[in-house]
Scaffold this active site. Sequence first.
Site, PDB file in Angstrom:
ATOM      1  N   HIS A  93     -48.013  -4.242  22.744  1.00  0.00           N
ATOM      2  CA  HIS A  93     -46.674  -3.932  22.450  1.00  0.00           C
ATOM      3  C   HIS A  93     -45.999  -5.284  22.010  1.00  0.00           C
ATOM      4  O   HIS A  93     -46.633  -6.311  22.445  1.00  0.00           O
ATOM      5  CB  HIS A  93     -46.006  -3.091  23.506  1.00  0.00           C
ATOM      6  N   HIS A 152     -41.695 -11.426  23.853  1.00  0.00           N
ATOM      7  CA  HIS A 152     -42.917 -11.668  24.004  1.00  0.00           C
ATOM      8  C   HIS A 152     -43.963 -10.535  23.144  1.00  0.00           C
ATOM      9  O   HIS A 152     -43.441  -9.685  22.755  1.00  0.00           O
ATOM     10  CB  HIS A 152     -43.217 -11.481  25.547  1.00  0.00           C
ATOM     11  N   GLU A 206     -48.095 -11.969  26.944  1.00  0.00           N
ATOM     12  CA  GLU A 206     -48.524 -11.294  27.909  1.00  0.00           C
ATOM     13  C   GLU A 206     -50.080 -10.515  27.788  1.00  0.00           C
ATOM     14  O   GLU A 206     -50.332 -10.138  26.865  1.00  0.00           O
ATOM     15  CB  GLU A 206     -47.598  -9.819  28.233  1.00  0.00           C
TER      16      GLU A 206
HETATM   17 CO    CO Z   1     -44.619  -6.357  27.939  1.00  0.00          CO
END
Ligand code: CO
Length: 141
Positions: free
Chosen positions: A7, A80, A131
Site C-alpha cells: 500500500h 510512506h 514500511e
Molecule cells: Co502503512
Amino acid sequence: MIGRLNHIGIATPDVEKAAKVWCDLYGATKAHKAFDMVEQGVRVKFVDLPNSQIELIEPLGQKSPLIAFLAKSPAGGQHHVCFEVEDIFAARDDMRAKGARILGTGEPRIGAHGTPVIFVHPKDSGGVLVELMQTSKESAQ
Ligand code: CO
C-alpha cells in the site's frame, strides 16, 4: 529482497473526505470502514486499487506522529510506501546489516493489516519512509 507493493500511506486531516477523492475523482470502487489504532495514534481507512491499496491515515489523539506531518503539510500528503516481506525479522536484520536504521526500538509491531511491520528511516531511502510488512500473521522464525 522486498516483495510486492502492499500500500501507499497518505496522511490526511480527514480519512472520510480523502477516501471520497480517491473514489469520486479516481474511480476507486471500494473504501473500507475506518478504524482506530490507538497505540499508533492514527485513524486508518483503506481504499482498494486493482493491484494495491491506499492507506489513508488521520491523526488520533494529541500525541499522534501525524500532527507534525500535517503542521508542515496541512492538506495532507504522501507519507510512506509499504512493501511485503516474507519474514519481518530476517528483513530487519538484513536492513541493519546493510546499515539502515529501523525506527523505534526495532522490534516489529502489529500494523494496520494485523501483521508485523517495521519502518526504515527515510534518510536511508532517499527521503522515503518505507514500511516493511510481513504478509502472514505467524512468525516465520
Ligand atoms: Co502503512
